[in-house]
Design an enzyme around this catalytic site. Structure first.
Site, PDB file in Angstrom:
ATOM      1  N   GLU A  50       7.849  -0.113  -7.278  1.00 15.03           N
ATOM      2  CA  GLU A  50       8.283  -1.503  -7.224  1.00 15.03           C
ATOM      3  C   GLU A  50       8.317  -2.089  -8.635  1.00 15.03           C
ATOM      4  OE1 GLU A  50       5.198  -2.864  -4.636  1.00 15.03           O
ATOM      5  OE2 GLU A  50       5.868  -1.512  -3.064  1.00 15.03           O
ATOM      6  N   GLU A  71       5.819   1.059   0.696  1.00 11.26           N
ATOM      7  CA  GLU A  71       4.976   2.074   0.064  1.00 11.26           C
ATOM      8  C   GLU A  71       5.046   3.441   0.736  1.00 11.26           C
ATOM      9  OE1 GLU A  71       4.026  -1.071   0.461  1.00 11.26           O
ATOM     10  OE2 GLU A  71       3.640  -1.743  -1.586  1.00 11.26           O
ATOM     11  N   PHE A 117      -0.946  -1.437  -6.392  1.00 13.00           N
ATOM     12  CA  PHE A 117      -2.396  -1.607  -6.280  1.00 13.00           C
ATOM     13  C   PHE A 117      -2.908  -0.588  -5.266  1.00 13.00           C
ATOM     14  CE2 PHE A 117      -0.839  -5.660  -7.809  1.00 13.00           C
ATOM     15  CZ  PHE A 117      -1.779  -6.038  -8.759  1.00 13.00           C
ATOM     16  N   ASP A 163      -5.048  -0.799  -3.180  1.00 16.01           N
ATOM     17  CA  ASP A 163      -5.245  -1.441  -1.875  1.00 16.01           C
ATOM     18  C   ASP A 163      -4.072  -1.146  -0.930  1.00 16.01           C
ATOM     19  OD1 ASP A 163      -7.431  -3.788  -2.878  1.00 16.01           O
ATOM     20  OD2 ASP A 163      -6.017  -3.050  -4.363  1.00 16.01           O
ATOM     21  N   HIS A 166      -6.499  -6.882  -3.567  1.00 11.99           N
ATOM     22  CA  HIS A 166      -5.911  -6.392  -4.822  1.00 11.99           C
ATOM     23  C   HIS A 166      -6.972  -5.937  -5.812  1.00 11.99           C
ATOM     24  CE1 HIS A 166      -2.073  -8.026  -3.526  1.00 11.99           C
ATOM     25  NE2 HIS A 166      -1.488  -7.719  -4.657  1.00 11.99           N
TER      26      HIS A 166
END
Lengths: 325, 324
Positions: free
Chosen positions: A28, A60, A83, A85, A129
């Site tokens: 991204e 993702e 991230f 996460d 995050h």
């Protein structure tokens, strides 16, 4: 040359894309003028073109899965999971697909993919995050997990990761991006599975990784002023794990503190404490201490976040308690 | 559309091989001679064969848990497949994959997949390789009607459109997702794929010639840089979700009726476009198939299991850490 981790990663991507045209970058915002959130991919699209530096939708599973599929069929993708996460969105493609291709296909597969991802608390980015999550990844057979703590290591380990034929997850601590140090010019590779003895010492061993290696070094400097000689080991890679460097240091010092930003259960700290008890029991002069984050999410408020992450004071106290045992 | 006799023969041989291979497997499985779960492809043979007939080993497919037909259509060797399905040392995956994870990289077969919807992102990656290298290869993901609802499929459809990947989304709508009848009318899957911005059509999956026509167009579009295509092949799942599933959830009259009308093999042979296949050549092909399968089982049952040390091999290409 002195540079930050951010610059070292950017330089390494430039060098490896220039060296091997099978290396592509996808994720991204990676082809934006800014080079992503922290400017890591800055300058890559202008130099290598948008057919090799590929902006993707915010999906993702497709990013990671396509990187895996491209690796399986001959490219050497460096995918960005912005991230760590976001692992929650795409774990299947890592856990059930990429990590298992080689084994479940009986050695037919070669999956030279690198997944770069931002980890860690300390910048006020809150519960979704700021996590560490590397113990979750290190627990998966078939992938390697890399956690550089300084710019030179970031360059050496990322170069090795991109040239490695197995899948590698490269964890970049967002609170360290601007940390500077001397970085070797030109081609620079560091082997996986070899920890760095950041500080030599004889009284106690402190093991850290990623940002906690930096915290451990700072703690060792404070302890030195109090006359304590602490040895600091930076793991550099969590899988493979350099067990012998830890055990050799423990044999020398007899005392061990592990500093790990993970949540406590099933953490890297637990893994290393287990190693020390199982294989270094005879050399232990005191119980192993684990300094981790608590069993809570990462809070957004800076005052609680400061409580959450391991810090120098906690390490110094833990070392003093261990020495006093 | 005229199909050359050589291709007709190949198409017939592959469809019939899948059929005989799986019927024999079922029987052996029922006798307890094969391990794990198996998912039978019967009545969907025309889909895999039409899809792969114009592909080479440089083209890719990502398969599903119901993948035996895809393997055979993509050119996997019967004996190596059987050795794998029996989890033997010399199987395609050294016995570590079995039916639900069988792969053959030399044939561009990127794996069956025991995760419903697991394959399309991987197929998109293979299509990205083809696009990046500019080698004219295409990549196809087989997707069941159940998998069509997975987020990975939507993400892959979107990525394929955004990057204009040489990819084909081959939906096999057999109208049953595991034990549950699809609530979607036929055509809804193609409609959804089309909404992402790619050509999408509904084809009778029991009609080899219709399927082959659609696949040729999709493959040509991919090879020529025209981007992705979706095909919804409407077909019938003859047996249960897995072997041993009694299908008590299905209306038995309806099932009997569907089985009869959707068998692609007699339909293929009855089509005037298959007239060039003589009775003699069919008999010859049939005999060769049966003897190949017999030989495969003979070899398989005499073959060695992997030795215990193989537990630790091929986790990594190179690992500096501890595996045990």
């Amino acid at each position: 040359m002195k540079m930050s981790i951010r610059e070292a990663i950017n330089q390494t991507l430039h060098q490896e894309m220039a060296r091997d045209e099978r290396v592509i970058v996808l994720g991204e915002d990676v082809a934006s003028d800014q080079g992503g959130v922290y400017g890591i991919t800055e300058g890559l699209p202008a130099k290598f073109g948008v057919h090799r530096v590929i902006d993707t939708p915010i999906t993702e599973s497709a990013i990671v899965g396509a990187a895996g599929g491209a690796a399986l069929t001959g490219l050497r993708p460096v995918a960005e999971l912005m991230f760590v996460d976001f692992l929650g969105v795409c774990l299947d493609q890592i856990l059930n697909q990429i990590a298992k291709f080689r084994y479940m296909f009986g050695g037919q597969a070669r999956t030279p993919v690198v997944i770069r991802t931002m980890i860690g608390a300390g910048t006020g980015t809150g519960p979704q995050h700021s996590q560490i999550l590397y113990p979750l990844l290190a627990a998966i057979p078939g992938i390697k997990v890399v956690t550089p703590a300084n710019a030179a290591d970031a360059k050496g380990l990322l170069t090795t990761a991109i040239r490695d034929d197995d899948p590698v997850i490269f964890c970049e601590h967002k609170a360290l991006y601007m940390d500077e140090c001397e970085v070797p010019e030109g081609e620079y590779l560091l082997p996986f599975g070899q920890a760095r003895t950041a500080v030599q010492g004889s009284d106690i061993t402190i093991v850290g990784m990623s940002r906690t290696a930096v915290i451990a070094e700072q703690a060792a400097a404070q302890l030195a002023q109090k006359g304590v000689s602490a040895e600091v080991i930076d793991l550099r890679t969590l899988s493979p794990l350099d067990e012998s460097t830890i055990l050799e240091s423990l044999a020398k010092t007899g005392r061990l503190v592990v500093v790990d930003e993970s949540n406590p259960y099933c953490s890297m700290a637990s893994e290393i404490a287990g190693l020390a008890v199982e294989q270094g029991f005879d050399t232990l002069d005191a119980p192993v201490k684990r300094i981790t984050s608590p069993h809570t999410p990462v809070p957004a408020t800076p005052c609680l976040e400061a409580e959450y992450v391991p810090n120098v004071a906690r390490v110094v106290t833990a070392v003093e308690e261990t020495l006093a045992y | 559309m005229d199909v050359p006799t050589r291709k007709l023969k190949t198409a017939y041989r592959l469809m019939k091989t899948i059929r005989e291979f799986e019927e024999r497997m079922r029987s052996e499985y029922q006798q307890g001679k094969l391990p794990g779960f198996i998912h039978i492809y019967r009545n969907q043979e025309a889909v895999a064969v039409a899809a792969c007939l114009d592909m080479t080993n440089e083209d890719y497919i990502a398969s599903t848990h119901r993948g035996h037909g895809h393997c055979i259509a993509k050119g996997c060797e019967i004996e190596a497949m059987l050795l794998e399905l029996a989890c033997k040392e010399d199987g395609l995956c050294n016995g570590k994959g079995g039916s639900m994870h069988i792969a053959d990289m030399s044939k561009g077969m990127l794996g069956a997949n025991a995760i419903v919807g697991g394959g399309p992102p991987i197929a998109a990656g293979a299509a990205l390789t083809a696009k990046t290298l500019g080698n004219g290869a295409v990549s196809m993901a087989f997707i069941g009607d159940g998998a069509s609802d997975q987020g990975t499929v939507a993400e892959s459809l979107n990525l394929a459109v955004v990057l204009q990947l040489p990819m084909i989304f081959m939906y096999e709508n057999n109208r049953y997702a595991e034990f549950t009848k699809s609530p979607k009318p036929d055509g809804r899957i193609a409609e959804r794929a089309g909404a992402f911005g790619m050509p999408a059509e509904v084809v009778d999956g029991s009609d080899f010639f219709a399927m082959y026509d659609a696949c040729q167009q999709a493959i040509t579009r991919g090879r020529e840089g025209g981007g992705p295509t979706a095909i919804e092949a409407v077909c019938n799942r003859y047996y249960g979700h897995f072997e041993g599933d009694p299908q008590a959830y299905r209306d038995q009259d309806e099932l009997a009726q569907e089985r009869a009308v959707s068998d692609p093999i007699p339909r293929f042979l009855a089509d005037p476009r298959a007239a060039a296949l003589s009775a003699e050549s069919i008999a010859e092909i049939d005999a060769a198939i049966l003897s190949e399968i017999d030989r495969g089982f003979e070899v398989t049952y005499a073959a060695a299991d992997p030795t215990p040390d193989k537990l630790y091999t091929d986790v990594y290409i190179h690992y500096e850490g501890r595996l045990r």
